[in-house]
Design an enzyme around this catalytic site. Structure first.
Site, PDB file in Angstrom:
ATOM      1  N   CYS A   2       0.869  -1.184   0.000  1.00 32.64           N
ATOM      2  CA  CYS A   2       0.000   0.000   0.000  1.00 32.64           C
ATOM      3  C   CYS A   2       0.899   1.225   0.000  1.00 32.64           C
ATOM      4  CB  CYS A   2      -0.845   0.019   1.276  1.00 32.64           C
ATOM      5  SG  CYS A   2      -1.769  -1.489   1.547  1.00 32.64           S
ATOM      6  N   ARG A  27       1.581   1.692  -5.970  1.00 33.66           N
ATOM      7  CA  ARG A  27       1.747   0.688  -4.910  1.00 33.66           C
ATOM      8  C   ARG A  27       0.422   0.020  -4.542  1.00 33.66           C
ATOM      9  NH1 ARG A  27       6.413   1.066  -2.118  1.00 33.66           N
ATOM     10  NH2 ARG A  27       5.466   0.010  -0.360  1.00 33.66           N
ATOM     11  N   TRP A  74      -3.706  -1.618  -1.096  1.00 33.56           N
ATOM     12  CA  TRP A  74      -3.593  -2.829  -1.917  1.00 33.56           C
ATOM     13  C   TRP A  74      -4.047  -3.941  -0.975  1.00 33.56           C
ATOM     14  CZ3 TRP A  74      -2.839  -3.895  -6.901  1.00 33.56           C
ATOM     15  CH2 TRP A  74      -2.566  -5.199  -7.256  1.00 33.56           C
ATOM     16  N   ASN A 100       0.978  -0.133   6.078  1.00 34.45           N
ATOM     17  CA  ASN A 100       1.343  -0.924   4.902  1.00 34.45           C
ATOM     18  C   ASN A 100       2.055  -2.161   5.429  1.00 34.45           C
ATOM     19  OD1 ASN A 100       2.178  -1.963   2.449  1.00 34.45           O
ATOM     20  ND2 ASN A 100       4.047  -0.723   2.417  1.00 34.45           N
ATOM     21  N   GLY A 101       1.515  -3.344   5.107  1.00 32.52           N
ATOM     22  CA  GLY A 101       2.160  -4.585   5.548  1.00 32.52           C
ATOM     23  C   GLY A 101       1.108  -5.608   5.938  1.00 32.52           C
ATOM     24  N   GLU A 486       8.082 -20.185 -20.432  1.00 28.21           N
ATOM     25  CA  GLU A 486       7.979 -18.833 -19.869  1.00 28.21           C
ATOM     26  C   GLU A 486       9.135 -17.959 -20.343  1.00 28.21           C
ATOM     27  OE1 GLU A 486       5.886 -17.044 -18.669  1.00 28.21           O
ATOM     28  OE2 GLU A 486       6.977 -15.439 -17.665  1.00 28.21           O
ATOM     29  N   LYS A 490       8.746 -14.416 -22.431  1.00 26.63           N
ATOM     30  CA  LYS A 490       9.360 -13.157 -21.982  1.00 26.63           C
ATOM     31  C   LYS A 490      10.138 -12.507 -23.131  1.00 26.63           C
ATOM     32  CE  LYS A 490       7.604 -12.259 -18.656  1.00 26.63           C
ATOM     33  NZ  LYS A 490       6.612 -13.194 -18.886  1.00 26.63           N
ATOM     34  N   GLU A 493       7.713 -11.239 -25.967  1.00 30.16           N
ATOM     35  CA  GLU A 493       6.768 -10.137 -25.715  1.00 30.16           C
ATOM     36  C   GLU A 493       7.458  -8.803 -25.440  1.00 30.16           C
ATOM     37  OE1 GLU A 493       4.231 -10.380 -22.276  1.00 30.16           O
ATOM     38  OE2 GLU A 493       5.671 -11.587 -21.190  1.00 30.16           O
ATOM     39  N   HIS A 509      12.328 -34.268 -32.698  1.00 30.92           N
ATOM     40  CA  HIS A 509      11.092 -34.499 -33.465  1.00 30.92           C
ATOM     41  C   HIS A 509      10.770 -33.310 -34.349  1.00 30.92           C
ATOM     42  CE1 HIS A 509      10.399 -38.119 -31.128  1.00 30.92           C
ATOM     43  NE2 HIS A 509      10.742 -37.421 -30.064  1.00 30.92           N
ATOM     44  N   LYS A 608      -1.725  -4.937 -19.958  1.00 30.83           N
ATOM     45  CA  LYS A 608      -1.400  -5.623 -18.711  1.00 30.83           C
ATOM     46  C   LYS A 608      -2.490  -6.626 -18.348  1.00 30.83           C
ATOM     47  CE  LYS A 608       0.857  -6.810 -15.150  1.00 30.83           C
ATOM     48  NZ  LYS A 608       1.997  -7.731 -15.368  1.00 30.83           N
TER      49      LYS A 608
HETATM   50  C1  AGP Z   1       2.786 -12.297 -19.484  1.00 32.74           C
HETATM   51  O1  AGP Z   1       4.020 -11.609 -19.325  1.00 32.74           O
HETATM   52  C2  AGP Z   1       1.690 -11.416 -20.013  1.00 32.74           C
HETATM   53  N1  AGP Z   1       1.563 -10.220 -19.268  1.00 32.74           N
HETATM   54  C3  AGP Z   1       0.393 -12.183 -20.221  1.00 32.74           C
HETATM   55  O2  AGP Z   1       0.680 -13.406 -20.859  1.00 32.74           O
HETATM   56  C4  AGP Z   1      -0.403 -12.495 -18.939  1.00 32.74           C
HETATM   57  O3  AGP Z   1       0.286 -13.471 -18.188  1.00 32.74           O
HETATM   58  C5  AGP Z   1      -1.766 -13.067 -19.362  1.00 32.74           C
HETATM   59  O4  AGP Z   1      -2.442 -12.078 -20.090  1.00 32.74           O
HETATM   60  C6  AGP Z   1      -2.620 -13.490 -18.166  1.00 32.74           C
HETATM   61  O5  AGP Z   1      -2.892 -12.378 -17.374  1.00 32.74           O
HETATM   62  P1  AGP Z   1      -3.465 -12.627 -15.890  1.00 32.74           P
HETATM   63  O6  AGP Z   1      -2.408 -13.381 -15.145  1.00 32.74           O
HETATM   64  O7  AGP Z   1      -3.697 -11.254 -15.338  1.00 32.74           O
HETATM   65  O8  AGP Z   1      -4.724 -13.429 -16.011  1.00 32.74           O
END
Ligand code: AGP
Length: 613
Positions: A2, A27, A74, A100-101, A486, A490, A493, A509, A608
C-alpha cells in the site's frame, strides 16, 4: 503493498496528502482515505476506488488541518470497500492509523480484544493494531509513544505505520518493520511516505527508518527515534539524489527490472504467515474449508492464460508429483469453447495476476455452472475472478506494473507449491523427510533468488551477444519445461524476437532442423532428475554448431565444458527449481529488449490485463 503518506507542519495538509497518494498509486489503488486533525477534531474521509475517487468523495467535506495521514490500499485482509479502507480508528475515536504490511498474528490479538469489549467495523489487520495500541495505552496509562512501542513488540509481521492522536495535534508517531517508510525533514514540518516520491519536491533531507524502529515527530521537541526494544537511536539524515521519475521506479530504469529485483520480497510475502518449517506446517486459510474437496478431486483442472498458464503447468508437475492428484492444464480461451467434460468431482484452479482476464473468468463461470469447485490464485484482492471463486489464496506480490509478468509468476508458483505440499501431506502421498526438506528449502528460496539476481552483470554481457538474433529456442525437461516456455514468452513479448519453448527431448522431433550457428539455444540444465538427458540434448545442439546458453546448478562442470555460456543458480529441490531458473531468463529478456530499444514496460500491442476476448 500500500501507499502511506503523512504531514505535520504549518501548511494545509490535504493537498500535500492527496498529491502524495497519487505519486504512490503504483503501490496499490483499490481504496483510499485520509484523516485530518483540526480544531480538536479528527476528520476521516475514505472510500473504495482510486485517489481521484477519494477527491470526489471529499468535496464539500471538512478538509482543514495542518496535520494528517493518507493511504492508498492494496488489499491483503478484507476486500476493497469503504469500511476496509484506511485510516482506521481506535474504539474511542481518538487515534487514527494507516498501515502498509501484514500483521500475521492479528486474529489472535483480535479475539483477545473482542473479549475485552472491543468492537470492530472492518476485516482488516490494521484496525486490530490501532485497537491494540488503544488497549495498551489504557492499561499502561503512560505515554502513547510507549504504548505503540509495546504493541509492536507483540505483533508478528510487516508494518509501516503512521498514527495521529486527536489529543496531541503537535505530534505524529511512525514505525517500520519490513515495509518501507521515509521521513522528509522540512522547516518546522515533517513529511512521511512509503518512498521518497511524495517528499522529494518539498525536501531532499530524508531519514529512511530501519526495521524495528519507531519515531515520534513533534513540532516542539523534534524527532525522537528508538527501536521497539526501547534503545535510543540517532537519526541518520541523508540527502536525496534521485529525481522523481527515477524514484517511482525505485531507482531502476524500468518497472519490470524493479519487479524482477522485488522477487525475494514478493516470494517472502507470498509465504508470510503461511509456512513454518519449525512447526512443519503450511497454513492456507483461504482454502482451509476446501482441502477435502481438493485432496479427493477426480481431477484438478488449472485454467489460465499466458504467463499464468505457464505457472499452472508448473502446478501440474507439483500436484502430480507431491499430491498424486491428476491434473489438466487448460488455456482458458480453449477450455471455455471446447465443450469440456466437467463434473462436480472436479476442482478448477484459476491462476490470474490481474484477476480480470476475460477468458479465464468465462472459463470458471462455465466450470462453476457444471458443478466444479472453483479455487482462485490471484494477485488483486477483490478482483472479478477472485470474487467468482469458492475459495482461494492471494499471491501478495504487490501491484505488477510492467506488462511482462515476472514477480507474479514466481508468486503464483510459490502458492501452487504450498498448495501441493499441503495436499501431499494431507493425503500422505509425500514422505515426511522430503516434506520437511521442502519446507526448509522453500523458506530459503528468497535468499537463493537474491543469489540468482547477482548474475545480472554476466547476463547483460550474454544479452549483448544475442540481442540481434531473429529466433531463439528454449529447452527444459520436467519441472523446467514450463520455465522454458515462460522464458520464450518473456523474450517474445518485450524484445519482439521470435522464440519457442520446447521439452528438450522434443528437439529431435523437428525443431533440431532449425539449429545452426545463428540460433541461440537457452537450456535449463540444472542438476535434477533429467540432467544427463539434458546434457545429451546440449551435445546434439553443439554437434550442429548451435550456440548454447545454459542455466546450471552452481558448481556444474560438465555443462560448463559444453555450452558457450553458463549462468549458475543455487541448488534446490527439483520441485523448486522453477522459482530460481526463471530469474536469469527474465533478466536476459529484459536486457536484450533494452538493447534493442524496445518499450520494456509497455511492449507494443500488449495490455497488462486482457479484459476482452
Ligand atoms: C505475461 O508476461 C503477459 N503479461 C500475459 O501473458 C499475462 O500473463 C496473461 O495475459 C494473463 O494475465 P493474468 O495473469 O492477469 O490473467
Amino acid at each position: 503493498m500500500c501507499g502511506i503518506v503523512g504531514y505535520i507542519g504549518t501548511k494545509d495538509a490535504y493537498p500535500i496528502l492527496v498529491k502524495g497518494l497519487k505519486r504512490l498509486e503504483y503501490r496499490g489503488y483499490d481504496s483510499a482515505g485520509i484523516a485530518l486533525l483540526h480544531d480538536g477534531n479528527l476528520n476521516v474521509h475514505k472510500c473504495k476506488g482510486k485517489v481521484a475517487d477519494l477527491e470526489t468523495f471529499s468535496e464539500n467535506k471538512n478538509l482543514s488541518g495542518s496535520v494528517g495521514i493518507g493511504h492508498t490500499r492494496w488489499a491483503t485482509h478484507g476486500p476493497p470497500n469503504d469500511v476496509n479502507a484506511h485510516p482506521h480508528m481506535s474504539g474511542d475515536g481518538q487515534l487514527s492509523l494507516i498501515h502498509n504490511g501484514i500483521i500475521e498474528n492479528y486474529d489472535v490479538i483480535k479475539e483477545n480484544l473482542i473479549s475485552r469489549g472491543h468492537i470492530f467495523e472492518s476485516d482488516t489487520d490494521t484496525e486490530v493494531l490501532v485497537h491494540f495500541i488503544e488497549e495498551i495505552h489504557a492499561q499502561e496509562k503512560g505515554d502513547l509513544f510507549d504504548a505503540v512501542r509495546i504493541a509492536l513488540n507483540e505483533v508478528h509481521g510487516a508494518y509501516a505505520i503512521v498514527m495521529v492522536d486527536m489529543n496531541n495535534p503537535r505530534e505524529v508517531i511512525v514505525a517500520k518493520n519490513s515495509s518501507p517508510l521515509v521521513i522528509g525533514l522540512g522547516e518546522n514540518e515533517y513529511f512521511i511516505a512509503s518512498d521518497a516520491t511524495p517528499i522529494v519536491e518539498y525536501t531532499k533531507n530524508v531519514i529512511y527508518l530501519e526495521d524495528g524502529e519507531i519515531a515520534r515527530l513533534n513540532l516542539d521537541t523534534g524527532i525522537k527515534l528508538k527501536t521497539v526494544r526501547n534503545e535510543d537511536k540517532k537519526p541518520y539524515v541523508q540527502e536525496l539524489e534521485m529525481q522523481l521519475e527515477a524514484l517511482e521506479k525505485g531507482g531502476y530504469d524500468h518497472f519490470m527490472l524493479k519487479e524482477i529485483f522485488e522477487q525475494p520480497r514478493s516470494i517472502q510475502d507470498c509465504m508470510r504467515g503461511r509456512i513454518s518449517s519449525a512447526k512443519g506446517e503450511i497454513m492456507l486459510g483461504g482454502i482451509k474449508d476446501h482441502i477435502e474437496e481438493m485432496a479427493n478431486a477426480d481431477r484438478i483442472i488449472i485454467v489460465a492464460c499466458g504467463t499464468s498458464w505457464h505457472a499452472g503447468l508448473v502446478g501440474e508437475y507439483l500436484f502430480e508429483d507431491l499430491a498424486r492428484i491428476p491434473v489438466e492444464v487448460e488455456y482458458a480461451s480453449e477450455f471455455r469453447y471446447r465443450n469440456p467434460v466437467i463434473t462436480e468431482n472436479d476442482v478448477v484452479i484459476a491462476v490470474s495476476q490481474s484477476g480480470e482476464t476475460a477468458d479465464t473468468l468465462a472459463a470458471i463461470k462455465m466450470a462453476k455452472g457444471a458443478g466444479a469447485t472453483i479455487i482462485g490464485i490471484c494477485n488483486v484482492v477483490g478482483s472479478s475472478i477472485s470474487r467468482e471463486t469458492h475459495a482461494g489464496s492471494y499471491t501478495h506480490a504487490g501491484p505488477e506494473i510492467g506488462v511482462a509478468s515476472t514477480k507474479a509468476f514466481t508468486a503464483q508458483v510459490t502458492v501452487l507449491t504450498q498448495m501441493a505440499l499441503l495436499l501431499g501431506k494431507h493425503k500422505k502421498t509425500i514422505n515426511s523427510a522430503r516434506y520437511s526438506r521442502l519446507l526448509v528449502e522453500i523458506e530459503a528460496i528468497p535468499e537463493k533468488v537474491e543469489i540468482a539476481l547477482k548474475s545480472d552483470a554476466l547476463i547483460e554481457q550474454i544479452a549483448e551477444i544475442y540481442k540481434d538474433a531473429t529466433n531463439a529456442l528454449y529447452l527444459g525437461r520436467g519441472y523446467n519445461f514450463p520455465v522454458a516456455l515462460e522464458g520464450a514468452l518473456k523474450l517474445k513479448e518485450i524484445s519482439y524476437i521470435h522464440a519457442e519453448g520446447y521439452p528438450a527431448a522434443e528437439m529431435k522431433h523437428g525443431p533440431i532442423a532449425l539449429i545452426d550457428e545463428e540460433m541461440p539455444v537457452f537450456v535449463i540444465a540444472t542438476n535434477d532428475a533429467s540432467y544427463e538427458k539434458v546434457v545429451s540434448n546440449i551435445q546434439e545442439v553443439k554437434a550442429r554448431k548451435g550456440k548454447v546458453v545454459a542455466i546450471v546448478t552452481k558448481g556444474d562442470r560438465t555443462v560448463k565444458n559444453l555450452a558457450d555460456h553458463v549462468i549458475e543458480i543455487p541448488h534446490t529441490d527439483d520441485a523448486l527449481v522453477p522459482l530460481l531458473a526463471t530469474i536469469p531468463l527474465q533478466l536476459l529478456s529484459y536486457h536484450i529488449a533494452v538493447m534493442r530499444g524496445c518499450n520494456v514496460d509497455q511492449p507494443r500491442n500488449l495490455a497488462k490485463s486482457v479484459t476482452v476476448e
